[in-house]
Design a protein around this motif. Structure first.
Motif, PDB file in Angstrom:
ATOM      1  N   LEU A  50       0.833  -1.199   0.000  1.00 27.41           N
ATOM      2  CA  LEU A  50       0.000   0.000   0.000  1.00 27.41           C
ATOM      3  C   LEU A  50       0.876   1.260   0.000  1.00 27.41           C
ATOM      4  O   LEU A  50       0.591   2.221  -0.714  1.00 27.41           O
ATOM      5  CB  LEU A  50      -0.941  -0.007   1.207  1.00 27.41           C
ATOM      6  CG  LEU A  50      -1.915   1.156   1.326  1.00 27.41           C
ATOM      7  CD1 LEU A  50      -2.819   1.238   0.097  1.00 27.41           C
ATOM      8  CD2 LEU A  50      -2.741   1.006   2.605  1.00 27.41           C
ATOM      9  N   ALA A  51       1.958   1.216   0.778  1.00 26.99           N
ATOM     10  CA  ALA A  51       2.902   2.340   0.788  1.00 26.99           C
ATOM     11  C   ALA A  51       3.514   2.530  -0.596  1.00 26.99           C
ATOM     12  O   ALA A  51       3.649   3.660  -1.084  1.00 26.99           O
ATOM     13  CB  ALA A  51       3.987   2.113   1.836  1.00 26.99           C
ATOM     14  N   GLN A  52       3.864   1.433  -1.244  1.00 25.73           N
ATOM     15  CA  GLN A  52       4.420   1.487  -2.602  1.00 25.73           C
ATOM     16  C   GLN A  52       3.414   2.133  -3.553  1.00 25.73           C
ATOM     17  O   GLN A  52       3.780   2.982  -4.376  1.00 25.73           O
ATOM     18  CB  GLN A  52       4.756   0.079  -3.084  1.00 25.73           C
ATOM     19  CG  GLN A  52       5.175   0.023  -4.541  1.00 25.73           C
ATOM     20  CD  GLN A  52       5.295  -1.407  -5.058  1.00 25.73           C
ATOM     21  OE1 GLN A  52       4.807  -2.351  -4.448  1.00 25.73           O
ATOM     22  NE2 GLN A  52       5.955  -1.557  -6.180  1.00 25.73           N
ATOM     23  N   LEU A  53       2.171   1.741  -3.462  1.00 28.18           N
ATOM     24  CA  LEU A  53       1.120   2.302  -4.295  1.00 28.18           C
ATOM     25  C   LEU A  53       1.014   3.813  -4.090  1.00 28.18           C
ATOM     26  O   LEU A  53       0.914   4.576  -5.055  1.00 28.18           O
ATOM     27  CB  LEU A  53      -0.208   1.628  -3.950  1.00 28.18           C
ATOM     28  CG  LEU A  53      -1.413   2.026  -4.779  1.00 28.18           C
ATOM     29  CD1 LEU A  53      -1.417   1.226  -6.081  1.00 28.18           C
ATOM     30  CD2 LEU A  53      -2.681   1.766  -4.006  1.00 28.18           C
ATOM     31  N   ALA A 100      -5.798   4.090  -4.438  1.00 28.28           N
ATOM     32  CA  ALA A 100      -6.205   3.246  -3.311  1.00 28.28           C
ATOM     33  C   ALA A 100      -7.566   2.608  -3.592  1.00 28.28           C
ATOM     34  O   ALA A 100      -7.742   1.399  -3.410  1.00 28.28           O
ATOM     35  CB  ALA A 100      -6.244   4.073  -2.032  1.00 28.28           C
ATOM     36  N   GLU A 101      -8.512   3.413  -4.049  1.00 28.68           N
ATOM     37  CA  GLU A 101      -9.857   2.903  -4.314  1.00 28.68           C
ATOM     38  C   GLU A 101      -9.864   1.897  -5.459  1.00 28.68           C
ATOM     39  O   GLU A 101     -10.612   0.918  -5.415  1.00 28.68           O
ATOM     40  CB  GLU A 101     -10.813   4.068  -4.582  1.00 28.68           C
ATOM     41  CG  GLU A 101     -11.088   4.868  -3.316  1.00 28.68           C
ATOM     42  CD  GLU A 101     -11.876   6.146  -3.537  1.00 28.68           C
ATOM     43  OE1 GLU A 101     -12.086   6.542  -4.709  1.00 28.68           O
ATOM     44  OE2 GLU A 101     -12.270   6.753  -2.533  1.00 28.68           O
ATOM     45  N   GLU A 102      -9.016   2.112  -6.480  1.00 28.68           N
ATOM     46  CA  GLU A 102      -8.896   1.144  -7.569  1.00 28.68           C
ATOM     47  C   GLU A 102      -8.425  -0.216  -7.056  1.00 28.68           C
ATOM     48  O   GLU A 102      -8.717  -1.249  -7.646  1.00 28.68           O
ATOM     49  CB  GLU A 102      -7.906   1.639  -8.630  1.00 28.68           C
ATOM     50  CG  GLU A 102      -8.426   2.737  -9.511  1.00 28.68           C
ATOM     51  CD  GLU A 102      -7.346   3.333 -10.407  1.00 28.68           C
ATOM     52  OE1 GLU A 102      -6.235   2.763 -10.505  1.00 28.68           O
ATOM     53  OE2 GLU A 102      -7.612   4.387 -11.010  1.00 28.68           O
ATOM     54  N   ASN A 103      -7.682  -0.201  -5.958  1.00 25.38           N
ATOM     55  CA  ASN A 103      -7.153  -1.430  -5.357  1.00 25.38           C
ATOM     56  C   ASN A 103      -7.972  -1.857  -4.144  1.00 25.38           C
ATOM     57  O   ASN A 103      -7.473  -2.548  -3.259  1.00 25.38           O
ATOM     58  CB  ASN A 103      -5.686  -1.238  -5.002  1.00 25.38           C
ATOM     59  CG  ASN A 103      -4.814  -1.249  -6.230  1.00 25.38           C
ATOM     60  OD1 ASN A 103      -4.426  -2.301  -6.707  1.00 25.38           O
ATOM     61  ND2 ASN A 103      -4.542  -0.069  -6.786  1.00 25.38           N
ATOM     62  N   GLU A 104      -9.219  -1.395  -4.109  1.00 21.42           N
ATOM     63  CA  GLU A 104     -10.180  -1.788  -3.085  1.00 21.42           C
ATOM     64  C   GLU A 104      -9.732  -1.464  -1.667  1.00 21.42           C
ATOM     65  O   GLU A 104     -10.037  -2.195  -0.722  1.00 21.42           O
ATOM     66  CB  GLU A 104     -10.539  -3.264  -3.242  1.00 21.42           C
ATOM     67  CG  GLU A 104     -11.151  -3.565  -4.598  1.00 21.42           C
ATOM     68  CD  GLU A 104     -11.455  -5.028  -4.810  1.00 21.42           C
ATOM     69  OE1 GLU A 104     -11.235  -5.849  -3.905  1.00 21.42           O
ATOM     70  OE2 GLU A 104     -11.928  -5.345  -5.921  1.00 21.42           O
ATOM     71  N   ARG A 105      -9.022  -0.359  -1.518  1.00 24.63           N
ATOM     72  CA  ARG A 105      -8.657   0.141  -0.194  1.00 24.63           C
ATOM     73  C   ARG A 105      -9.518   1.355   0.109  1.00 24.63           C
ATOM     74  O   ARG A 105      -9.688   2.237  -0.736  1.00 24.63           O
ATOM     75  CB  ARG A 105      -7.177   0.535  -0.141  1.00 24.63           C
ATOM     76  CG  ARG A 105      -6.221  -0.629  -0.299  1.00 24.63           C
ATOM     77  CD  ARG A 105      -6.401  -1.701   0.767  1.00 24.63           C
ATOM     78  NE  ARG A 105      -6.115  -1.239   2.085  1.00 24.63           N
ATOM     79  CZ  ARG A 105      -5.161  -1.743   2.869  1.00 24.63           C
ATOM     80  NH1 ARG A 105      -4.400  -2.723   2.432  1.00 24.63           N
ATOM     81  NH2 ARG A 105      -4.970  -1.264   4.066  1.00 24.63           N
TER      82      ARG A 105
END
Length: 119
Positions: A6-9, A59-64
């Protein structure tokens, strides 16, 4: 997706919008608030908002779920709370004033180059 991914993203999202002086702090042994603090800045309000929006969208694209987004309208210090990763996106002037890197100076720096994330 674990907290490091997530940090990388978030780092990549900031970089894509030309966020400057991107710093990633490993907070795991320092604070209970999050695993990582990401700090960067933009040179004007529009860029600060673009960086914050990119972090949110990736983040939202990755369901976070973005738990909080604060300061977006003023765009002087935008906080994007992703839970395990908290992004502090500053206007250049505010970054120098608040100097979070010094405040959290006991937190280890994480290398943010693509090689360190296996990218």
């Amino acid at each position: 997706m674990d907290s490091k991914q997530l940090a990388q993203l978030a780092v990549k999202a900031c970089d894509e919008k030309r966020g400057e002086d991107i710093v990633l702090l490993d907070m795991q042994q320092v604070s209970l608030v999050s695993d990582y603090f990401l700090i960067c800045h933009g040179n004007n309000e529009r860029q600060v908002q673009a960086i914050a929006k990119e972090v949110q969208e990736k983040a939202e694209e990755n369901e976070r779920i973005v738990k909080r987004l604060e300061g977006f309208e003023q765009a002087r210090w935008v906080l994007v709370d992703l839970g395990d990763v908290v992004c502090h996106i500053f206007h250049k002037d505010e970054r120098q004033y608040y100097n979070l890197e010094r405040l959290w100076g006991d937190a280890p720096l994480v290398e943010t180059s693509s090689e360190s994330f296996g990218g």
